[in-house]
Motif scaffolding. Structure first.
Motif, mmCIF file in Angstrom:
data_model
loop_
_atom_site.group_PDB
_atom_site.id
_atom_site.type_symbol
_atom_site.label_atom_id
_atom_site.label_comp_id
_atom_site.label_asym_id
_atom_site.label_seq_id
_atom_site.Cartn_x
_atom_site.Cartn_y
_atom_site.Cartn_z
ATOM 1 N N THR A 2 0.925 3.718 2.009
ATOM 2 C CA THR A 2 1.474 3.978 3.349
ATOM 3 C C THR A 2 2.657 3.065 3.660
ATOM 4 O OG1 THR A 2 -0.745 4.581 4.033
ATOM 5 C CG2 THR A 2 0.853 4.216 5.792
ATOM 6 N N SER A 27 -13.438 -0.203 -4.189
ATOM 7 C CA SER A 27 -12.627 0.612 -3.282
ATOM 8 C C SER A 27 -11.825 1.656 -4.057
ATOM 9 C CB SER A 27 -11.664 -0.299 -2.516
ATOM 10 O OG SER A 27 -10.710 0.470 -1.823
ATOM 11 N N SER A 28 -11.539 2.770 -3.397
ATOM 12 C CA SER A 28 -10.640 3.745 -4.012
ATOM 13 C C SER A 28 -9.213 3.551 -3.482
ATOM 14 C CB SER A 28 -11.124 5.166 -3.722
ATOM 15 O OG SER A 28 -11.062 5.393 -2.329
ATOM 16 N N ARG A 29 -9.003 2.479 -2.736
ATOM 17 C CA ARG A 29 -7.654 2.178 -2.256
ATOM 18 C C ARG A 29 -7.021 1.121 -3.141
ATOM 19 N NH1 ARG A 29 -6.996 2.053 4.114
ATOM 20 N NH2 ARG A 29 -4.875 2.076 3.286
ATOM 21 N N TYR A 30 -5.724 1.233 -3.296
ATOM 22 C CA TYR A 30 -5.028 0.360 -4.239
ATOM 23 C C TYR A 30 -3.859 -0.350 -3.585
ATOM 24 C CZ TYR A 30 -7.792 2.671 -7.753
ATOM 25 O OH TYR A 30 -8.845 3.130 -8.495
ATOM 26 N N ARG A 31 -3.556 -1.511 -4.111
ATOM 27 C CA ARG A 31 -2.325 -2.198 -3.776
ATOM 28 C C ARG A 31 -1.400 -2.140 -4.996
ATOM 29 N NH1 ARG A 31 -2.840 -7.337 -3.568
ATOM 30 N NH2 ARG A 31 -5.009 -7.412 -4.243
ATOM 31 N N GLN A 69 -7.051 -2.735 -7.349
ATOM 32 C CA GLN A 69 -7.981 -2.253 -6.322
ATOM 33 C C GLN A 69 -7.893 -3.142 -5.085
ATOM 34 O OE1 GLN A 69 -11.862 -2.040 -8.107
ATOM 35 N NE2 GLN A 69 -11.970 0.168 -7.777
ATOM 36 N N THR A 82 0.830 -1.208 0.000
ATOM 37 C CA THR A 82 0.000 0.000 0.000
ATOM 38 C C THR A 82 0.868 1.262 0.000
ATOM 39 O OG1 THR A 82 -0.066 0.208 2.408
ATOM 40 C CG2 THR A 82 -1.734 -1.216 1.395
#
Lengths: 160, 160
Positions: free
Chosen positions: B40, B75-79, B70, B38
């Motif tokens: 972060t 989701s708007s979060r990505y890997r 995704q 991610t």
């Protein structure tokens, strides 16, 4: 890129990159492997500005990657020879060439073939190997803090 | 460094360096090997400015070194996952680590030990090998123009 930050990282790859300095270093080392020893022999094929090459060669001698040797006693001309530290960059350079051959030029379009000098057979693809010489895929490689790990490195690797 | 000139060189190492872009790329790939996926997880250990990391990740996805996936449907979060091209940077990264361990940190002060995951034995030092797996010193390696050599490359290698 902040040179200082790389210099402070408790990571040998970051420190190696910091020491290498910039991309030119690796291409200057490439020319040395091809046989270049004089300023002109480095300058011409690289097409690098003379002042930049001068700076880089001074830095590379300071770093210990090249030795500067008088061409003849009393001469003001010099040869630049790779030290053991410099020759030890060869796997990195060949790794870059093989990656570029595979992923940029592609099979059958390689600019250069690296050979075993004696047999004229192409060299092997560089692989990460276990102590017995068996190739290890990325997911078969682990890591643990080394004797020089900082507390931060230990914490990171323990949580990874 | 002129990116354009590296891009025009008939040399796989120069093209690879040009494609990699800058030092951050290799440290971002390093974090991926350590398990980061991610934003972060990449940002925190590298201490890289968020806008720079965003730029680099976009470039690395475009280059084909990472896939952006995704995290969950909708989701708007990505890997960010290494592609085969990205995993193929591992020998270069490990070459840099081993060079830094040997020439900067020194024996007994390595920040990290790379292991064969299964046996927990340290991996071998990366070496350039002939097709039968025998280690080749720098002076035992030759080269000849490849199928993608330009006339200039042919002339250079013939005169070398």
């Amino acid at each position: 890129v902040s040179r200082t930050r790389f210099d402070m990282m408790n990571c040998a790859a970051a420190q190696a990159l910091n020491r290498i300095g910039d991309w030119w270093t690796l291409l200057i080392v490439r020319e040395a492997f091809y046989g270049a020893t004089t300023f002109t022999e480095f300058q011409r094929p690289l097409g690098i500005a003379k002042n930049i090459l001068t700076d880089r060669l001074v830095a590379l001698v300071e770093t210990g990657i090249f030795n500067r040797v008088q061409a003849k006693p009393g001469s003001s001309r010099y040869r630049y020879e790779l030290t053991e530290m410099g020759r030890d960059l060869l796997p990195i350079l060949i790794g870059l060439m093989q990656w570029g051959d595979r992923w940029i030029f592609g099979k059958g379009r390689e600019p250069l073939v690296l050979l075993e000098a004696e047999t004229r057979e192409p060299i092997a693809k560089l692989t990460v190997q276990n102590k017995d010489g068996r190739a290890l895929a990325a997911d078969k490689i682990g890591f643990e803090p080394g004797p020089g790990a900082t507390a931060e490195t230990v914490a990171r690797l323990t949580s990874a």
